[in-house]
Design an enzyme around this catalytic site. Structure first.
Site, PDB file in Angstrom:
ATOM      1  N   LYS A 180       0.837  -1.209   0.000  1.00 54.39           N
ATOM      2  CA  LYS A 180       0.000   0.000   0.000  1.00 54.39           C
ATOM      3  C   LYS A 180       0.880   1.270   0.000  1.00 54.39           C
ATOM      4  O   LYS A 180       2.104   1.180  -0.075  1.00 54.39           O
ATOM      5  CB  LYS A 180      -0.944  -0.030   1.200  1.00 54.39           C
ATOM      6  CG  LYS A 180      -1.860  -1.266   1.238  1.00 54.39           C
ATOM      7  CD  LYS A 180      -2.754  -1.332   0.025  1.00 54.39           C
ATOM      8  CE  LYS A 180      -3.913  -2.299   0.114  1.00 54.39           C
ATOM      9  NZ  LYS A 180      -3.643  -3.675   0.492  1.00 54.39           N
TER      10      LYS A 180
HETATM   11  C1  LIG Z   1      -9.699  -3.079  -0.782  1.00 56.24           C
HETATM   12  C2  LIG Z   1      -9.054  -3.751   0.398  1.00 56.24           C
HETATM   13  N1  LIG Z   1      -9.724  -3.785   1.564  1.00 56.24           N
HETATM   14  C3  LIG Z   1      -9.190  -4.364   2.654  1.00 56.24           C
HETATM   15  C4  LIG Z   1      -7.945  -4.943   2.639  1.00 56.24           C
HETATM   16  C5  LIG Z   1      -7.409  -5.604   3.866  1.00 56.24           C
HETATM   17  O1  LIG Z   1      -6.246  -4.993   4.358  1.00 56.24           O
HETATM   18  P1  LIG Z   1      -5.187  -5.824   5.221  1.00 56.24           P
HETATM   19  O2  LIG Z   1      -4.459  -6.740   4.305  1.00 56.24           O
HETATM   20  O3  LIG Z   1      -4.309  -4.763   5.807  1.00 56.24           O
HETATM   21  O4  LIG Z   1      -5.959  -6.560   6.263  1.00 56.24           O
HETATM   22  C6  LIG Z   1      -7.208  -4.912   1.457  1.00 56.24           C
HETATM   23  C7  LIG Z   1      -5.855  -5.521   1.424  1.00 56.24           C
HETATM   24  O5  LIG Z   1      -5.308  -5.899   0.442  1.00 56.24           O
HETATM   25  C8  LIG Z   1      -7.779  -4.315   0.301  1.00 56.24           C
HETATM   26  O6  LIG Z   1      -7.110  -4.279  -0.865  1.00 56.24           O
END
Ligand SMILES: Cc1ncc(COP(=O)(O)O)c(C=O)c1O
Length: 380
Positions: A180
């Site tokens: 990210k």
């Molecule tokens: C659109 C979206 N929402 C939520 C998440 C979840 O984030 P995390 O991997 O930090 O739990 C991601 C992670 O790739 C994502 O791309």
């Protein structure tokens, strides 16, 4: 292999983490509050709550809104499963609203058509880093007296009509995963202007307990109460030190992502075999992903062949995403099936994410452009 996304850690980041490792607080300490203040300021929100990952941020958002059994929450299928899973964690029901064919963002007309008396919230996903149509979504949410959540995990540093992502919905969730815009290893943040929501989520991330151990230490009292069922979704002090240092570089990094995207737009503009996703005029796109879409009428092979050929050329392409309603769990548990969101389903067959991250130099960008041109021409 050039990956599709990658973190950028410098010596200053390492020093910031080491400083905390030498201090008294490893888990919730002063860096958590400092990072929360900086993050809130960056996205023009009153409150930011740091949690252990983006999924926890979404879960906390569903908890704050009081989502429970019998409640429906509208979500797009073109996203990572966590955007919908968070509704299930709270016992609610995800209802999938299809996306717009050109942007792959949730289509406000589809949202409107999915509203029932059980709808409690909409989760918009700023897919690839482009903010959704927040004017339309806010109008729908207000007309039906429901809440709007922005899953902004792709869009930190983006803007909608000059307003930063993070200030566009009632609750806005971010991920600090290494691919990210900024990272703390694992990490997540929720932003809001509502102090009652913020208080609920701070409790939720720490077992549903009224005071965390640092607050108890400062007050000199042993007393705390658990007033609701919460989780351990805390982010550590050394992770917040890393994230805070990364935040300083955010605007430069988004600018670099936009420069790379511009190079791709120009390079692919004369190629009828592929299209880039449409970017609306009223947004500043944060480009977590750069997605190309294959034109099946101009390419005489399938997506998998193009995907494998690009990988063989050293480009670590990926596909974002298999529509959530097509995952076996959703089909078996919720009875979702092919045909429910035809726009997302068709797009899924044709999309490929190519490399985009700020540490890419101009040679890397050229390598991607040349590989895409070579592979596409070989099959057109
Ligand atoms: C659109 C979206 N929402 C939520 C998440 C979840 O984030 P995390 O991997 O930090 O739990 C991601 C992670 O790739 C994502 O791309």
């Amino acid at each position: 292999m050039l990956p599709y996304g990658r973190q950028w850690i410098d010596e200053e980041d390492i020093a910031a983490v080491v400083e905390v490792l030498r201090s008294d607080w490893l888990t919730t300490g002063p860096k958590v509050a400092e990072f929360e203040r900086s993050f809130a300021e960056t996205v023009d929100a009153k409150e930011a709550i740091a949690v252990s990952n983006g999924t926890a941020a979404l879960h906390a958002a569903m908890y704050a809104l009081g989502i429970g059994p019998g409640d429906e929450v509208i979500v797009p299928p073109m996203t990572f499963a966590a955007s919908a899973n968070c509704i299930l964690y709270q016992g609610g029901t995800p209802v999938f609203a299809d996306v717009d064919a050109k942007t792959l963002l949730i289509d406000p007309n589809q949202v409107e058509s999915k509203i029932t008396c059980c709808t409690k919230a909409i989760i918009a996903v700023d897919y690839a880093g482009q903010p959704c149509d927040y004017d339309a979504l806010t109008d729908i949410a207000s007309a039906h007296n429901i809440h709007l959540v922005d899953d902004a995990c792709h869009a930190l540093g983006g803007y909608y009509k000059n307003k930063p992502v993070g200030s566009l919905a009632d609750l806005n969730t971010f991920s600090l995963h290494p691919v990210k815009h900024i990272t703390s290893g694992e990490g997540g943040v929720i932003t809001t202007d509502d102090s009652a929501f913020a208080e609920k989520m701070r409790m939720f991330r720490s077992h549903g307990i009224t005071l965390d151990h640092r607050q108890r230490d400062i007050s000199g009292s042993w007393f705390y109460e658990m007033i609701d069922l919460g989780y351990n979704y805390r982010l550590t002090d050394f992770q917040c030190a890393l994230a805070m240092n990364q935040l300083k570089k955010l605007s430069g990094w988004v600018k670099r992502r936009q420069e790379i995207a511009k190079r791709y737009n120009v390079a692919f503009s004369g190629m009828p075999e592929i299209t880039s996703l449409t970017v609306r005029k009223d947004v500043s796109h944060a480009y977590h992903l750069y997605v190309i879409r294959l034109n099946p009428e101009k390419i005489h092979t399938d997506r998998a062949t193009i995907f494998n050929a690009l990988r063989a050329d050293g480009i670590g392409v990926n596909v974002h995403y298999i529509p959530v309603h097509l995952h076996p769990f959703y089909q078996q548990k919720l009875g979702t099936k092919r045909g429910m969101c035809p726009v997302a389903e068709k797009a899924y067959e044709e999309i490929i994410s190519i490399s985009i991250f700020p540490m890419m130099n101009d040679n890397d960008v050229n390598d991607v452009i040349n590989a895409v041109k070579k592979v596409i021409r070989a099959f057109s």
